[in-house]
Design a protein around this motif. Structure first.
Motif, PDB file in Angstrom:
ATOM      1  N   GLY A  25       0.822  -1.204   0.000  1.00  0.00           N
ATOM      2  CA  GLY A  25       0.000   0.000   0.000  1.00  0.00           C
ATOM      3  C   GLY A  25       0.857   1.256   0.000  1.00  0.00           C
ATOM      4  N   SER A  26       0.184   2.392  -0.027  1.00  0.00           N
ATOM      5  CA  SER A  26       0.924   3.657  -0.076  1.00  0.00           C
ATOM      6  C   SER A  26       0.177   4.725   0.703  1.00  0.00           C
ATOM      7  CB  SER A  26       1.104   4.107  -1.532  1.00  0.00           C
ATOM      8  OG  SER A  26      -0.163   4.312  -2.157  1.00  0.00           O
ATOM      9  N   GLY A  27       0.814   5.881   0.806  1.00  0.00           N
ATOM     10  CA  GLY A  27       0.167   7.037   1.395  1.00  0.00           C
ATOM     11  C   GLY A  27      -0.267   6.818   2.829  1.00  0.00           C
ATOM     12  N   GLU A  28      -1.474   7.273   3.129  1.00  0.00           N
ATOM     13  CA  GLU A  28      -1.970   7.308   4.493  1.00  0.00           C
ATOM     14  C   GLU A  28      -2.156   5.922   5.108  1.00  0.00           C
ATOM     15  OE1 GLU A  28      -3.110   9.124   8.048  1.00  0.00           O
ATOM     16  OE2 GLU A  28      -1.927   9.761   6.324  1.00  0.00           O
ATOM     17  N   TRP A  29      -2.156   4.882   4.275  1.00  0.00           N
ATOM     18  CA  TRP A  29      -2.234   3.527   4.824  1.00  0.00           C
ATOM     19  C   TRP A  29      -1.106   3.268   5.814  1.00  0.00           C
ATOM     20  CZ3 TRP A  29      -4.893  -0.560   5.984  1.00  0.00           C
ATOM     21  CH2 TRP A  29      -4.257  -1.783   6.212  1.00  0.00           C
ATOM     22  N   TRP A  30       0.071   3.805   5.557  1.00  0.00           N
ATOM     23  CA  TRP A  30       1.222   3.484   6.403  1.00  0.00           C
ATOM     24  C   TRP A  30       1.051   3.977   7.843  1.00  0.00           C
ATOM     25  CZ3 TRP A  30       5.747   0.657   5.326  1.00  0.00           C
ATOM     26  CH2 TRP A  30       5.703   0.018   4.076  1.00  0.00           C
ATOM     27  N   PRO A  31       0.779   5.246   8.087  1.00  0.00           N
ATOM     28  CA  PRO A  31       0.548   5.628   9.486  1.00  0.00           C
ATOM     29  C   PRO A  31      -0.742   5.054  10.047  1.00  0.00           C
ATOM     30  CG  PRO A  31       0.200   7.502   8.023  1.00  0.00           C
ATOM     31  CD  PRO A  31       0.832   6.420   7.197  1.00  0.00           C
ATOM     32  N   TYR A  32      -1.758   4.873   9.197  1.00  0.00           N
ATOM     33  CA  TYR A  32      -3.023   4.308   9.692  1.00  0.00           C
ATOM     34  C   TYR A  32      -2.827   2.872  10.158  1.00  0.00           C
ATOM     35  CZ  TYR A  32      -7.818   2.566   9.762  1.00  0.00           C
ATOM     36  OH  TYR A  32      -9.006   1.986  10.136  1.00  0.00           O
TER      37      TYR A  32
END
Length: 433
Positions: free
Chosen positions: A203-210
């Motif tokens: 995945g990418s973007g906001e998935w990582w901190p989420y």
């Protein structure tokens, strides 16, 4: 809903943060927009997402039909273009009156002068009745609210766990770090799975901190010191956070998890390629349809400081430049009816933001097959840092976490991220004002 919904934020975070630095100084001044008399424009990110867009259309139609003073007109954008469109419109002072905003971005947009505080007192659904993660506040003022949230969970087949002597955890007794690591070692040793754990690392973007910062928080770390939100150093690169980084990297080095997962991790899980998947409530119905009673919905691991998941999804707000704030707030109040909370949940397979709505949906009712997801959202959700710096923090964490999986030293990667975040805070005077 998370799947693609949260992913747009980080991709435009740097641009948005830059634009907001310039925009903050002028605050809410300048021309008003978003309405032509009593006709109000509403923007949403839901173009291409017909299920949720249909609910938005229904609320607009019902509102327009319910009275003859105000008319709301819809404009929908593809999610990939949405945040850039908002940034550009804000710079030109041409924001609509009503717009949706991803929950973690509320503080940034409020600080930057995009949003105005809202007053929805007198609504059918009181704000106090909502899940805390579905309400957006900044400096003790209400700026937004959402109709739903989503929940992270582990999914597994009960039969697979039982076959390998792995305890199926409960909220009363979640897996500990030791148990989880032992379970992954057993599954790997069985030879049945190339990678027993699927955590969506493609995945990418906001998935990582989420997806991954809640695990860091369960270790005892965090993305920033939440006492004042003035520094990340000593927190993001502190002992507990580095311990999380070493563990996160070990999932790859031990062969438990792929450094980069496939294009459809849930499809791979359902095909039996992985034994345990870290995923969201948006795939619970699909998993249950495929696996039936063999599906185990498992709480997050307690890595030492309690199980944690991310909180906050898309929410509705009013722009600071709206020239008809009374009309905008009338629409917001009108939308806050339990039936619409139910409509969103049914259309999008999301978790209703209120208990009253959940009780009208069989799967979320007490005893329903997905009631546990509501409990996860209620008991475990931690909102991402409520600071205008969050979009920048999000981008820095994503880069650090990806570098760690690629082999970077966790202390160095997290230390660099913390230093960059502190520099951003200093440049923006800790986002004061």
């Amino acid at each position: 809903m998370f799947r693609t919904r949260r992913l747009a934020l980080a991709s435009v975070a740097a641009a948005a943060a830059t634009a907001l630095v310039a925009g903050c100084a002028s605050g809410t001044g300048g021309s008003s927009s978003g309405a032509s008399g009593d006709t109000l424009t509403l923007w949403t990110h839901n173009a291409g997402n017909s299920a949720e867009l249909d609910v938005v259309k229904k609320i607009i139609k019902d509102f327009n039909d319910s009275q003859d003073k105000y008319t709301v007109e819809l404009q929908s954008f593809p999610q990939t273009d949405y945040n850039n469109s908002v940034v550009a419109a804000a710079s030109a002072r041409k924001l609509p009156c009503l717009l949706d905003v991803d929950g973690p971005n509320v503080a940034n947009w409020a600080w930057g002068g995009y949003l105005a505080p809202i007053d929805v007192t007198g609504s059918e659904v009181p704000v106090k009745d909502q899940l805390a993660s579905t309400v957006g506040t900044y400096k003790d003022q209400l700026y937004s609210f959402g109709f739903y949230d989503v929940s992270l969970a582990f999914f597994a087949r009960k039969s697979v766990l039982n076959e390998h002597g792995i305890r199926i955890p409960t909220m009363d007794k979640p897996w500990t770090r030791s148990e989880f690591d032992t379970a992954l070692a057993k599954l790997k040793k069985s030879g049945e799975f190339a990678y027993p754990l699927e955590m969506g690392t493609g995945g990418s973007g906001e998935w990582w901190p989420y997806a991954y910062s809640p695990q860091l928080q369960s270790f005892g770390g965090d993305l920033i010191d939440r006492n004042g939100y003035k520094t990340a150093s000593g927190t993001l690169d502190g002992k507990e956070s580095v311990e999380w980084g070493n563990w996160f990297r070990s999932l790859v080095t031990k062969g438990y998890m792929a450094k980069k997962s496939g294009a459809d991790p849930n499809k791979d899980f359902l095909a039996g390629k992985s034994a345990i998947q870290w995923d969201g409530s948006w795939n619970a119905a699909k998993n249950a349809q495929k696996l039936g009673d063999d599906l185990a919905i498992i709480p997050p691991v307690d890595f030492g400081n309690g199980p944690t998941i991310g909180g906050a999804s898309w929410q509705w707000a009013m722009s600071s430049t709206c020239s008809n704030k009374d009309g905008a707030q009338e629409w917001l109040k009108f939308s806050r009816q339990t039936k619409y909370f139910v409509d969103y949940a049914k259309a999008t397979s999301t978790i209703p933001a209120t208990d009253a709505a959940a009780q009208q949906i069989a799967d979320y009712q007490p005893g329903g097959k997905f009631e546990v997801l509501v409990q996860f959202a209620r008991e475990y959700a931690t909102v991402r840092p409520v600071t205008p710096a969050y979009p920048y923090i999000s981008t820095e964490f994503q880069k650090a976490a990806q570098d760690i999986l690629a082999g970077a030293d966790p202390k160095n990667a997290l230390g660099l991220a913390a230093k960059n975040i502190d520099n951003n805070l200093k440049t923006n005077n800790n986002y004061a004002g």
